[in-house]
Write a protein that holds these residues in place. Structure first.
Motif, PDB file in Angstrom:
ATOM      1  N   LEU B 106      51.398  38.236  46.114  1.00  0.00           N
ATOM      2  CA  LEU B 106      51.054  38.939  44.873  1.00  0.00           C
ATOM      3  C   LEU B 106      52.213  39.787  44.369  1.00  0.00           C
ATOM      4  N   ALA B 153      42.525  46.300  34.613  1.00  0.00           N
ATOM      5  CA  ALA B 153      41.851  45.261  35.383  1.00  0.00           C
ATOM      6  C   ALA B 153      40.430  45.051  34.876  1.00  0.00           C
ATOM      7  N   PRO B 189      45.290  39.111  38.442  1.00  0.00           N
ATOM      8  CA  PRO B 189      45.900  40.107  39.339  1.00  0.00           C
ATOM      9  C   PRO B 189      47.377  40.347  39.028  1.00  0.00           C
ATOM     10  N   CYS B 192      47.906  42.551  35.994  1.00  0.00           N
ATOM     11  CA  CYS B 192      47.683  43.972  36.282  1.00  0.00           C
ATOM     12  C   CYS B 192      48.832  44.567  37.078  1.00  0.00           C
ATOM     13  N   VAL B 261      44.425  46.511  42.649  1.00  0.00           N
ATOM     14  CA  VAL B 261      44.280  45.128  42.208  1.00  0.00           C
ATOM     15  C   VAL B 261      43.546  44.305  43.263  1.00  0.00           C
ATOM     16  N   GLU B 262      43.888  44.533  44.531  1.00  0.00           N
ATOM     17  CA  GLU B 262      43.222  43.775  45.587  1.00  0.00           C
ATOM     18  C   GLU B 262      41.741  44.129  45.655  1.00  0.00           C
ATOM     19  N   PHE B 265      39.923  42.513  42.442  1.00  0.00           N
ATOM     20  CA  PHE B 265      39.861  41.065  42.435  1.00  0.00           C
ATOM     21  C   PHE B 265      39.504  40.475  43.800  1.00  0.00           C
TER      22      PHE B 265
END
Lengths: 352, 320
Positions: B106, B153, B189, B192, B261-262, B265
């Protein structure tokens, strides 16, 4: 990409003076600076007046021959369990009240007689609806402004104070002190910040505002520190500092009277930019559930509430507005910070 | 050069010990037992005996004094043993090894996107300062920079995810294979992650290049009749060292930059691991995370040192 490269434009030459009038004029001449300042002042007003904008109790109330002033701020024993809605229904002749702009507070839950199950859509006395627990969204936004701005300003000022102290010492004394402080600052500056903040906030006995402010200050002092250090190193060799030393001034006096005032210029820029990033940080922490403790309203916490109701059209205001508030505040502080940098830096070329 | 790097490195180690020790103390000093939540329920339900908990505490070193515990942890670290998670008993090293690739993928891709967009943008803006392009780019990047990541997000999920245009959970669809599906899962992701970072890099390039373009050697190069792209390259050469330093400093962010973000998502990376470990007071996992972040930070700083020193020999002598 045709033609020659642009060279310095003589028409844009700005005299190399640092007198305040010039820089103030340059600051105010920028529309972005004016806009940012306006937003900040407005938000600060909302934060200060939160209890007058949205509260469960009237600002002033005359009831049964007694007058209660500022019952939105003070907790009168006689008024426990009384709120605006109930008062409006039970006004007797001779009673009067000055109601706040919005007649709901940030903590009280919606009654069973109001709308359906929470989150309630906008309507009735709640023009932004409620959150999942049935608390008024507008009131929480208004009171959240206070918490988020207080955390932003408080943590940033604490950072600046801590960073200035360390930076002054490092820059002025140099040598081993300098070595240690700078290296430490570099490490903390580049360490994944959210990890540490998560650990600190998650592990404190109970999340508290003071804890959050302290945690942020302890992890973000490095930038002001490095800035002040650079200035202090420069100032240290100046004639007036040597003169003061030659006259027998103690190091403390030299630092306080001569080095400090001449080393803090970069902070005028760093503080507004710092507030912007702390406001963003608070929103991130709050979103993860490690921000201001419940039931306190903060923008970050409201973002999390919005995320919980993401599929529910009734909670749409909660999805859009807290983020918008954070965005507006961060933009405003960033704009002001940048305008200050350009205004104070004669070499600056304008623009971002 | 080697002496310089050794000195720089020797100054990093105390920082590493300091941070890991501070986190260790915090976790151990925090009221409430790491085992309490799970343990009490277990005892009440009769599935765990108090004696078993005592035994486990002793085994996990929770009864040791804090300094002893820290030294034990350090000893394990040196041997490559990070202990086992309090939560599920898995080796911490394995959990990290599972989570790290996700986050590296990512953050690495996000970094690539940021640099691929921001560096050319910065150059273009510096070539035409004050132009419509310059202002539009600056404004856009500035706005993205002031955007709270959770909000961005959420907006993306609500507008693009909810109608089913793009996937919003996980790394791939169950039962579907293929690169297209995986890429589709990365779009939101990555957006963002990248959004906030454009401004910093493009601004650095723009400011640096503008500064250089004003100098005499650029004027001289133009006067010699060099074609514009050669002149630009001359100028860029003076901006690149700083960029390499920045790139080195971006390294630590690769492991720690994706917590939100993790979470939004549902990606099983380092950020989520750290988040869950903190929630459940999983001491070994928290320490493992901190150690990894610390190693990345030190590596990044050292790389930045190397880049800086390679580009500018003066740095090797003067800087501590």
């Amino acid at each position: 990409m045709s033609g020659a490269l642009p060279l310095a434009d003589p028409g844009r030459f700005v005299p190399q003076t640092m007198r305040l009038p010039g820089s103030t004029a340059r600051f105010l001449a920028r529309r972005s600076a004016a806009a940012g300042t306006t937003v900040i002042v407005a938000m600060a007003a909302v934060a200060l007046l939160a209890d007058f904008l949205a509260s469960d109790r009237p600002i002033a109330l005359h009831r049964d021959g007694r007058t209660y002033l500022l019952s939105n701020l003070f907790d009168y024993a006689d008024l426990r369990g009384v709120d605006n809605r109930m008062l409006r229904r039970n006004m007797r002749p001779g009673d009067w009240a000055v109601f706040p702009l919005h007649e709901r507070g940030p903590y009280s839950l919606a009654g069973f007689d109001e709308g359906g199950p929470p989150p309630q859509p906008p309507g009735g006395g709640r023009f932004l609806g409620t959150d999942n627990a049935g608390r008024d969204t507008f009131a929480r936004l208004v009171h959240g402004t206070r918490v988020s701005l207080a955390v932003g300003a408080g943590a940033t000022l604490l950072c600046a104070a801590l960073g200035t102290a360390l930076g002054l010492a490092a820059g002025y004394f140099g040598g081993k002190v300098d070595l240690v402080v700078v290296r430490l600052a570099e490490i903390v500056l580049n360490f994944p910040l959210l990890f540490i903040l998560l650990a600190v906030q998650g592990l404190l006995s109970r999340a508290s505002l003071a804890g959050m402010v302290a945690a942020i200050a302890l992890t973000r002092w490095c930038e002001p520190c490095l800035l002040v250090r650079a200035e202090a190193r420069r100032v240290r060799t100046q004639g007036y500092v040597e003169a003061a030393r030659a006259l027998g001034a103690t190091p403390a006096r030299v630092l306080w009277r001569h080095v400090l005032p001449n080393s803090v210029t970069p902070l005028y820029t760093a503080v507004p930019l710092g507030i912007a990033s702390v406001v963003l940080l608070e929103s991130a922490l709050g979103f993860l559930g490690f921000g201001a403790p419940e039931p306190l309203a903060s923008w970050g916490g409201l973002l999390a509430d919005g995320f919980r109701g993401i599929g529910n059209p009734a909670a749409r205001p909660l999805l859009l507005l807290p983020g918008l508030a954070v965005f507006a505040a961060a933009s405003a502080f960033n704009l002001v910070g940048e305008a200050l940098r350009d205004a104070l830096d004669p070499r600056s070329t304008g623009g971002a | 050069m080697r002496r310089f790097l050794l000195r720089r490195f020797s100054l990093l180690l105390p920082g590493f010990f300091g941070i890991t020790f501070a986190v260790f103390v915090l976790v151990r000093a925090a009221p409430g037992d790491p085992l309490a939540s799970a343990g009490d329920e277990g005892v009440a339900a009769g599935s765990v005996t108090a004696a078993a908990i005592r035994e486990y505490r002793a085994h996990a070193g929770l009864d040791d004094p804090v300094p002893t515990g820290y030294v034990r942890w350090l000893g394990g670290l040196v041997r490559g043993d990070l202990g086992r998670s309090f939560k599920d008993g898995q080796p911490v090293a394995r959990k990290l090894a599972d989570a790290l690739p996700v986050t590296l993928l990512l953050s690495g891709l996000a970094l690539l996107i940021v640099w691929a967009v921001a560096v050319p943008a910065g150059v273009l803006c510096a070539l035409r300062p004050g132009s419509a392009l310059d202002r539009a780019t600056s404004t856009t990047f500035f706005a993205l920079h002031s955007m709270p990541v959770p909000w961005l997000a959420m907006l993306l999920v609500a507008t693009l995810g909810a109608p089913g245009l793009l996937p919003i959970q996980g790394l791939r669809t169950e039962g579907v294979d293929g690169i297209a599906d995986r890429l589709a899962h990365l779009v939101l992701p990555l957006t963002c992650l990248a959004a906030g970072a454009f401004a910093f890099v493009s601004r650095y390039v723009r400011a640096g290049l503008l500064d250089v373009l004003r100098q005499d050697f650029v004027r001289a190069a133009q006067a010699r009749g060099l074609p514009p792209h050669r002149v630009l390259w001359h100028a860029m050469r003076n901006v690149l060292p700083g960029l390499f330093v920045l790139l080195g400093l971006a390294l630590p962010g690769l492991v720690g930059g994706a917590v939100i973000v993790e979470r939004v998502f549902g990606l099983p990376g380092m950020g989520r691991l750290a988040f869950e470990a903190v929630l459940s007071r999983d001491l070994p996992v928290i320490m493992g995370n901190t150690a990894l972040a610390g190693v990345m930070t030190m590596t990044g700083l050292l790389l930045a040192d190397v880049a800086g020193a390679a580009a500018d020999p003066r740095l090797r002598g003067s800087v501590p």
